[in-house]
Design a protein around this motif. Sequence first.
Motif, short mmCIF file in Angstrom:
data_model
loop_
_atom_site.label_atom_id
_atom_site.label_comp_id
_atom_site.label_asym_id
_atom_site.label_seq_id
_atom_site.Cartn_x
_atom_site.Cartn_y
_atom_site.Cartn_z
N ASN A 21 0.92 -1.15 -0.07
CA ASN A 21 0.02 -0.03 -0.08
C ASN A 21 0.90 1.14 -0.05
O ASN A 21 1.68 1.46 0.95
CB ASN A 21 -0.95 -0.03 1.24
N TYR A 22 0.80 2.08 -0.90
CA TYR A 22 1.56 3.40 -1.18
C TYR A 22 0.97 4.20 -2.16
O TYR A 22 -0.47 3.98 -2.82
CB TYR A 22 2.90 2.82 -1.58
N ARG B 36 3.58 4.67 3.60
CA ARG B 36 2.64 4.53 4.75
C ARG B 36 2.96 5.55 5.83
O ARG B 36 2.28 6.21 6.70
CB ARG B 36 2.14 3.50 5.32
N ARG C 239 -3.95 12.00 5.91
CA ARG C 239 -4.55 11.05 5.15
C ARG C 239 -6.04 11.38 5.37
O ARG C 239 -6.65 11.80 6.81
CB ARG C 239 -4.33 9.83 5.92
#
Lengths: 113, 116
Positions: free
Chosen positions: A31-32, A97, B96
């Motif tokens: 995940n990136y 992340r 995020r």
Amino acid sequence: AQTVTQSQPEMSVQEAETVTLSCTYDTSENNYYLFWYKQPPSRQMILVIRQEAYKQQNATENRFSVNFQKAAKSFSLKISDSQLGDTAMYFCAFMNRDDKIIFGKGTRLHILP
Amino acid sequence: KAGVTQTPRYLIKTRGQQVTLSCSPISGHRSVSWYQQTPGQGLQFLFEYFSETQRNKGNFPGRFSGRQFSNSRSEMNVSTLELGDSALYLCASSSRQGQSGNTEAFFGQGTRLTVV
């Protein structure tokens, strides 16, 4: 260690043509995020386009689109109908992340009138 | 929404001096990263802060340090300046957003440091 490689230090194309900038990267993460940034002579880094690794669909932003090949770890940028204002340094970038961004060395793109 | 603000825009310092650069992130962004940009080395990662903690550090000597405050503003300090420290120093903030994990990273205009 994550690395980002841009194999084209400099490119020139005629206005209105289509140009593709290459980028490959190396990571063991699943995940990136991947980005293309534009840095015009003003030095302001401008986000051109973003791709989440978990999305299979290639990102598009108006005249800008990417070809994301996760298995090949390739992330190229296509600029359609290039304009004089597209002249800039383009950086491919990888974010993991932990929000650490790793940049390629950049491709200097010249759009010729 | 205001962008990432870096101050000062330009600095001239003498070898051996120290310098402090400031970065105010976009409101709501908790991650701040610093980069050094030179013609020869390109963009090199210095460090990254999140909620006042340094999470990542690049391969720079201990003369380069930073910190982040509770309002997410960050400062970068370089002590005992060397001629080779002349560069554009860029700050980026990111966040995020939600479960989708969407993230954006935005850069300030940079501080151009010249060491003479």
